[in-house]
Design a protein around this motif. Structure first.
Motif, PDB file in Angstrom:
ATOM      1  N   VAL A   1      47.145  75.256   9.807  1.00 44.17           N
ATOM      2  CA  VAL A   1      48.108  75.317   8.714  1.00 44.17           C
ATOM      3  C   VAL A   1      48.644  73.914   8.491  1.00 44.17           C
ATOM      4  N   VAL A   2      48.718  73.517   7.221  1.00 40.33           N
ATOM      5  CA  VAL A   2      49.286  72.223   6.856  1.00 40.33           C
ATOM      6  C   VAL A   2      50.510  72.491   5.990  1.00 40.33           C
ATOM      7  N   ARG A   3      51.609  71.873   6.359  1.00 36.09           N
ATOM      8  CA  ARG A   3      52.833  71.943   5.561  1.00 36.09           C
ATOM      9  C   ARG A   3      53.197  70.527   5.147  1.00 36.09           C
ATOM     10  N   THR A   4      53.673  70.393   3.916  1.00 37.61           N
ATOM     11  CA  THR A   4      54.123  69.105   3.418  1.00 37.61           C
ATOM     12  C   THR A   4      55.643  69.096   3.459  1.00 37.61           C
ATOM     13  N   PRO A   5      56.234  68.125   4.163  1.00 36.22           N
ATOM     14  CA  PRO A   5      57.702  68.076   4.247  1.00 36.22           C
ATOM     15  C   PRO A   5      58.336  68.032   2.854  1.00 36.22           C
TER      16      PRO A   5
ATOM     17  N   GLU B   1      40.374  76.112   1.935  1.00 37.33           N
ATOM     18  CA  GLU B   1      41.825  75.942   2.000  1.00 37.33           C
ATOM     19  C   GLU B   1      42.461  76.825   0.944  1.00 37.33           C
ATOM     20  N   VAL B   2      43.505  77.542   1.330  1.00 38.45           N
ATOM     21  CA  VAL B   2      44.249  78.378   0.395  1.00 38.45           C
ATOM     22  C   VAL B   2      45.718  77.998   0.504  1.00 38.45           C
ATOM     23  N   SER B   3      46.291  77.582  -0.622  1.00 39.54           N
ATOM     24  CA  SER B   3      47.707  77.212  -0.624  1.00 39.54           C
ATOM     25  C   SER B   3      48.534  78.343  -1.227  1.00 39.54           C
ATOM     26  N   ASP B   4      49.759  78.465  -0.740  1.00 38.02           N
ATOM     27  CA  ASP B   4      50.690  79.477  -1.240  1.00 38.02           C
ATOM     28  C   ASP B   4      52.103  78.952  -1.061  1.00 38.02           C
ATOM     29  N   ARG B   5      53.083  79.716  -1.514  1.00 37.38           N
ATOM     30  CA  ARG B   5      54.484  79.299  -1.402  1.00 37.38           C
ATOM     31  C   ARG B   5      55.214  80.022  -0.279  1.00 37.38           C
ATOM     32  N   GLY B   6      54.481  80.675   0.593  1.00 42.96           N
ATOM     33  CA  GLY B   6      55.080  81.445   1.675  1.00 42.96           C
ATOM     34  C   GLY B   6      55.601  80.576   2.805  1.00 42.96           C
ATOM     35  N   THR B   7      56.558  81.140   3.540  1.00 42.85           N
ATOM     36  CA  THR B   7      57.153  80.420   4.661  1.00 42.85           C
ATOM     37  C   THR B   7      56.633  80.897   6.005  1.00 42.85           C
ATOM     38  N   GLY B   8      55.918  82.008   6.027  1.00 50.07           N
ATOM     39  CA  GLY B   8      55.429  82.577   7.281  1.00 50.07           C
ATOM     40  C   GLY B   8      54.386  81.698   7.950  1.00 50.07           C
ATOM     41  N   GLN B   9      54.147  82.010   9.207  1.00 49.24           N
ATOM     42  CA  GLN B   9      53.154  81.281  10.002  1.00 49.24           C
ATOM     43  C   GLN B   9      52.023  82.230  10.357  1.00 49.24           C
TER      44      GLN B   9
ATOM     45  N   VAL C   1      58.304  70.362   0.638  1.00 48.48           N
ATOM     46  CA  VAL C   1      57.605  71.200  -0.330  1.00 48.48           C
ATOM     47  C   VAL C   1      57.543  72.620   0.214  1.00 48.48           C
ATOM     48  N   THR C   2      57.880  73.594  -0.625  1.00 43.68           N
ATOM     49  CA  THR C   2      57.822  74.990  -0.214  1.00 43.68           C
ATOM     50  C   THR C   2      56.366  75.425  -0.092  1.00 43.68           C
ATOM     51  N   GLY C   3      56.076  76.172   0.936  1.00 42.81           N
ATOM     52  CA  GLY C   3      54.744  76.733   1.092  1.00 42.81           C
ATOM     53  C   GLY C   3      53.922  76.022   2.140  1.00 42.81           C
ATOM     54  N   LYS C   4      52.626  76.365   2.104  1.00 40.17           N
ATOM     55  CA  LYS C   4      51.720  75.853   3.127  1.00 40.17           C
ATOM     56  C   LYS C   4      50.297  75.928   2.605  1.00 40.17           C
ATOM     57  N   THR C   5      49.395  75.305   3.330  1.00 44.49           N
ATOM     58  CA  THR C   5      47.980  75.449   3.081  1.00 44.49           C
ATOM     59  C   THR C   5      47.340  75.904   4.379  1.00 44.49           C
ATOM     60  N   VAL C   6      46.637  77.034   4.320  1.00 42.94           N
ATOM     61  CA  VAL C   6      45.894  77.538   5.472  1.00 42.94           C
ATOM     62  C   VAL C   6      44.446  77.133   5.254  1.00 42.94           C
TER      63      VAL C   6
END
Length: 175
Positions: free
Chosen positions: A156-160, A119-127, A162-167
């Motif tokens: 991809v997991v996004r937390t409502p 899992e890699v988390s970042d603050r990006g908004t892209g899909q 919270v900015t970013g995502k985890t791929v």
């Protein structure tokens, strides 16, 4: 893209160092639904805060985990290929975070007897998505295609809120 088996938000183990953990990363006990350590599952976390050269750092961290879990040194071509696939997926996920999301924040790598999950988390908004149609002869755009081809599943997991995502991506253990 598949998102059939993401960890729900909050189900991933929290950070907490372990004695003897590699620099920049910590072995973290896994936590099951009842907050008890998961049997046969080991999780390691790497924070990229303030680090440069994050792709080789992530590969080295993953390689150390593979040694600790007995995937390396590999006995035979199949085992060697499985370990190299893990390192390639780590490289692709971290590189994508660098190219498309201002860099990665953290990487988690979890192993049980049958599956390794990266899992890699970042603050990006892209899909993230494999480029279609895939054009093998062209430079760039191969990362998620490679991940899709090598992995059992990814998403991809996004937390409502919270900015970013985890791929995340899961690879099968060698037979």
């Amino acid at each position: 893209m598949s998102t059939t088996r993401p960890y729900p938000p909050g189900d991933r183990p929290e950070s907490g160092g372990a004695a003897g953990a590699p620099a920049g990363g910590a072995a973290v006990p896994s936590v099951g639904d009842d907050a008890e350590p998961a049997v046969g599952r080991d999780t390691r976390r790497l924070s990229f805060a303030g680090e440069s050269g994050v792709v080789p750092l992530a590969r080295d961290f993953a390689r150390q985990a593979l040694y600790a879990w007995g995937w390396l040194p590999a006995e035979g071509a199949d085992r060697r290929a499985a370990a190299e696939d893990v390192l390639l997926v780590v490289s692709e996920l971290v590189t994508n975070a660098c190219l498309h999301a201002e860099g990665p924040d953290e990487m988690w790598i979890t192993c049980d007897k049958k599956v390794i999950r990266v899992e890699v988390s970042d603050r990006g908004t892209g899909q993230p998505a494999p480029r279609t149609p895939h054009r093998a002869g062209r430079p760039g755009g191969h990362g998620m295609f490679i991940v899709q081809r090598l992995c059992l599943d990814w998403g991809v997991v996004r937390t409502p809120g919270v900015t970013g995502k985890t791929v995340w991506a899961e690879l099968g253990a060698p037979a």
